[in-house]
Structures are given as C-alpha cells and as structure tokens.
Design a protein around this motif. Structure first.
Motif, short mmCIF file in Angstrom:
data_model
loop_
_atom_site.label_atom_id
_atom_site.label_comp_id
_atom_site.label_asym_id
_atom_site.label_seq_id
_atom_site.Cartn_x
_atom_site.Cartn_y
_atom_site.Cartn_z
N GLN A 47 74.70 2.58 -9.07
CA GLN A 47 73.91 3.13 -10.17
C GLN A 47 72.97 4.16 -9.55
OE1 GLN A 47 70.65 0.86 -11.43
NE2 GLN A 47 70.50 1.73 -13.46
N ILE A 98 83.42 0.95 -15.10
CA ILE A 98 82.71 2.09 -15.69
C ILE A 98 83.07 2.24 -17.16
CG2 ILE A 98 82.56 4.62 -15.69
CD1 ILE A 98 82.64 4.52 -12.65
N TRP A 149 77.10 6.75 -13.08
CA TRP A 149 77.97 5.81 -12.37
C TRP A 149 79.10 6.56 -11.69
CZ3 TRP A 149 77.93 4.56 -17.98
CH2 TRP A 149 76.76 3.90 -18.34
N TYR A 182 72.68 -1.55 -7.65
CA TYR A 182 71.84 -0.97 -8.69
C TYR A 182 70.37 -1.21 -8.35
CZ TYR A 182 71.37 -5.79 -10.34
OH TYR A 182 71.11 -7.14 -10.42
#
Length: 416
Positions: free
Chosen positions: A86, A321, A305, A29
């Motif tokens: 992400q 998720i 995602w 991310y």
C-alpha cells in the motif's frame, strides 16, 4: 497524507480468480494497532471469497507516509520483498522509479470491463494523476485507491454560542474566517483553529487556497517562497499573534479541546471522524471547505496498489487488487469505520460513508475536484522536513516569513 493509512477499496465487483488462485501473498501496509484491526476484518472478507490464497499482511505503524516509504524501501533492500505494497502519494514515484514494480498494462487489458467500471466511478483527476505523478515513464504501476483531502470540522455549538453563522454553501474567505474567530474568542474564549506545521493538514491547505504550493506543478522546482506562500504564512502567524490560534509546541489534542468548548474548528480528512464518534461530537459538527483567499484549495493524497516485480505470485496479487477495487470491499470498509474517503463516488455519496458522520461529509469527496496532489518528489521525506521546520519557525516567531521561506526554498531546490 497523514496517519490516515486505513485501507479503502472501490470499484466494480471483483471477477478475477473466482477462488481458484492459490499461494501465499505478502501485503505490506501502513497501520497502527487500531487500523490493523480494521484491516483484519477486510482481509477476512477476502479470504471468504478466495480461501486458497493465504494472505500474510503486515501493518507498519508510522507517523507519515514519507517515513513509511523509507521503511519499506529499507526492508526491500534487505531482501524482505512483499507481493503488494500500500503506497500513498508520497512514495509512489520513488518506488516506481527504482524499478521495483511490475507494469500493470497486461492486467488492465485482461480485465478491461472491471477496470473501466472502476475508473468511470472515481474522480477523473485520480485517473489522470495516477500516471502523471505516480509514474516516471508513462506506464501504469498502480491502481489508485481511496484518498484524503482536507476540510474543516466546525463546531455548531461554539459558532452558535458566539452568534456566528456557519456558511451554508461552504463558501467563506480568509477574512470572514478570521472575523468569525475574533467574535468566537470574544464571546466564548475558544480558539478558532490549531496552527501547527504538519505538511498535509497545516501547511498545504493555506497555500492551496491562496494559489500557492511548495513545488511547481511538475515537482521540478521549489515554489515555497512565492508571494502567495509568504502571505499565507504571515496570515496564520497573525492568528497566533492575536490569540485566535494556540501557540505551536506542546500537546494540543484538537478533538478533546473541541469537546470541551475550547476549539471552534479542526482540520482533517476522514480520520477525525473516529475521535468525533468517541467524543459524541458527530451531530455537533459540520464539514466545511477551507476558507479561501484566491480560490478553493486542498491537498490530496491517495492510496495505490502495485505488484512488485519480484513477486512469485503475481496472479494472486492481481486477484487481491481486484478485490480491493470491488464495490463490495469499499462498502464493507466504509461500514466498519475506514479513515479515508472511498475513491468510488457512489460509495462516498452513500449512507455507508455518510451515516454516523458529521453533516456534509460528502464535501471531503467533492474536494477531489479542486485539490492539489501533495508534492512528493523522490526525496520526499527530506523535502517535508524542510517545509515543516520552516513553517514552524515562522509560526513560533523565530523567523521572518519572507526570509525563512526563501531560505527553505533554496534548500528544497537542492533536493529536487
């Protein structure tokens, strides 16, 4: 979307896995040190529910999403492939088009009730855009998450000192905004607004409120030299010329300048709230939509995602998720200070998001209904560079608006 890469998660309660999934799960991310600290708190909540899944998160600091996407692409090419990434709007199409991601249709069908509960509580535009802009072949590769739009954070104190009324309904025009700036400058000496060249916060708000953008709706043709775009650049240049906005270049810390009474408004999505809290400006500011010339407008960028195609633990990835989709996760992240607007409207309209935030922060969520997705074609980082350099050239007085945007438009055409 700018450096607002903190995670949000929205939707119904996660029912998948029930703590029975196992294995190691690698999640990449975008996040600086402060955002990584926020992520870690959310990851701890996930591990309470799913202790048998070992989450190995990796935060990558980055100045923008296009650069982040390039960094991740390079790592994947070198064999460092995570299970989940992400990905904001700026990188979604290119990741999907490179055949890196697993289609999610089978997962959606298995958890249809959960998915329906989630999609029914987010802005319909997010559902539509998730396929329209994030897929190259009509398949679903992402679950859309939280987002950022752009509004103005307005100083109540400076407007009050200048005797200028803040529009209660949030409706004001470019001309009214400029007139407010002239009075504020005369009465207080404060600047009206910073005038930078950031694609998301400085360029797109002016374009979208004038019926313009950098590319056409399908991101197939450049539109940066339209009369409306040229008019927008010329208007902002006029703010600088008349001393209503600081000259570009150098360091201009907008929240700090506002705290010193030297800046009346600043642009942003949810992320400025962190500085406003630090500077004790929350109760002294109000969120107001961007002033308009042809209609309401704002850019929008959203997190999403996906599951990578080569993931060896896709079941656990889907479990993660569904956790991110859960209302519990969204609420928790809003409480600990996430820097993005929760996708689920019920959370965005709740005290968990609105408490300890400037008045009318719900307008950030409302803006999704009229926003324009930040144009992000496959060569997104290159197009962003062209756009920002041209805008800065105009604002700095080093290029005629018409000629400069026409030249930039031609360059954009070669990148599409």
């Amino acid at each position: 979307m700018p450096a607002a890469g903190a995670l949000t998660a929205c939707g119904g309660t996660s029912t998948r896995g029930g703590g029975t999934e196992k294995g190691v799960l690698k999640f990449v991310y975008m996040g600086d040190a402060e955002q990584q600290a926020q992520f870690k708190q959310l990851f701890a909540e996930f591990n309470k529910k799913h202790p048998n899944i070992k989450l190995e998160p990796q935060g990558i600091p980055s100045n923008n999403w296009a650069t982040f996407a390039n960094t991740v692409s390079t790592r994947i090419a070198g064999g460092q492939v995570p299970d989940i990434i992400q990905i904001a709007t700026e990188g979604q199409r290119i990741f999907a088009s490179k055949n890196l991601l697993e289609p999610l249709e089978s997962y959606l069908e298995k958890d249809q009730d959960l998915v329906d509960d989630y999609f029914n509580d987010i802005d319909p535009n997010l559902v539509k855009w998730n396929t329209e802009y994030a897929s190259h072949d009509g398949k679903t590769y992402y679950i859309p998450g939280g987002f950022n739009t752009v509004c103005l954070y307005v100083s109540k104190e400076i407007f009050d000192r200048a005797g200028v009324e803040i529009p209660a309904d949030g409706a004001w025009t470019w001309d009214q905004f400029r007139a407010a700036g002239e009075q504020i400058k005369a009465k207080t000496g404060a600047f009206l607004i910073p005038a930078g060249s950031g694609y998301f916060t400085d360029v797109m708000p002016w374009l979208t409120t004038n019926g313009a953008s950098t590319l056409n709706e399908g991101w197939t043709q450049a539109a940066f030299a339209s009369p409306e775009a040229i008019e927008a650049a010329t208007f902002v240049k006029g703010l600088i010329d008349d001393g209503l906005a600081p000259k570009p270049g150098g360091q201009f810390d907008a929240p700090t300048q506002m705290s010193k009474g030297k800046l009346a408004t600043l642009a942003g999505g949810r992320w400025p709230v962190i500085d406003l809290r630090r500077l004790k400006l929350v109760d002294k500011t109000v969120v107001v939509p961007w002033p308009t010339n042809k209609g309401n407008g704002s850019p929008i960028g959203w997190d999403a995602w996906p599951i990578t195609k080569v993931s060896k633990n896709k079941a656990a990835a889907w479990t993660f998720i569904t956790f991110l989709m859960s209302k519990d996760a969204a609420t928790y992240f809003a409480r600990i200070g996430g820097t993005i607007v929760p996708a689920r409207r019920s959370v965005a309209d709740s005290p968990d998001f609105l408490d300890n935030a400037p008045e009318h922060s719900e307008r950030l969520s409302d803006a999704a209904s009229y926003a324009t997705p930040i144009p992000a074609p496959d060569r997104g980082s290159e197009t962003q560079k062209v756009i920002e350099e041209a805008w800065l050239k105009v604002l700095s007085g080093n290029g005629d608006p018409t000629q400069t945007l026409q030249e930039a438009n031609a360059k954009l055409g070669t990148l599409l």
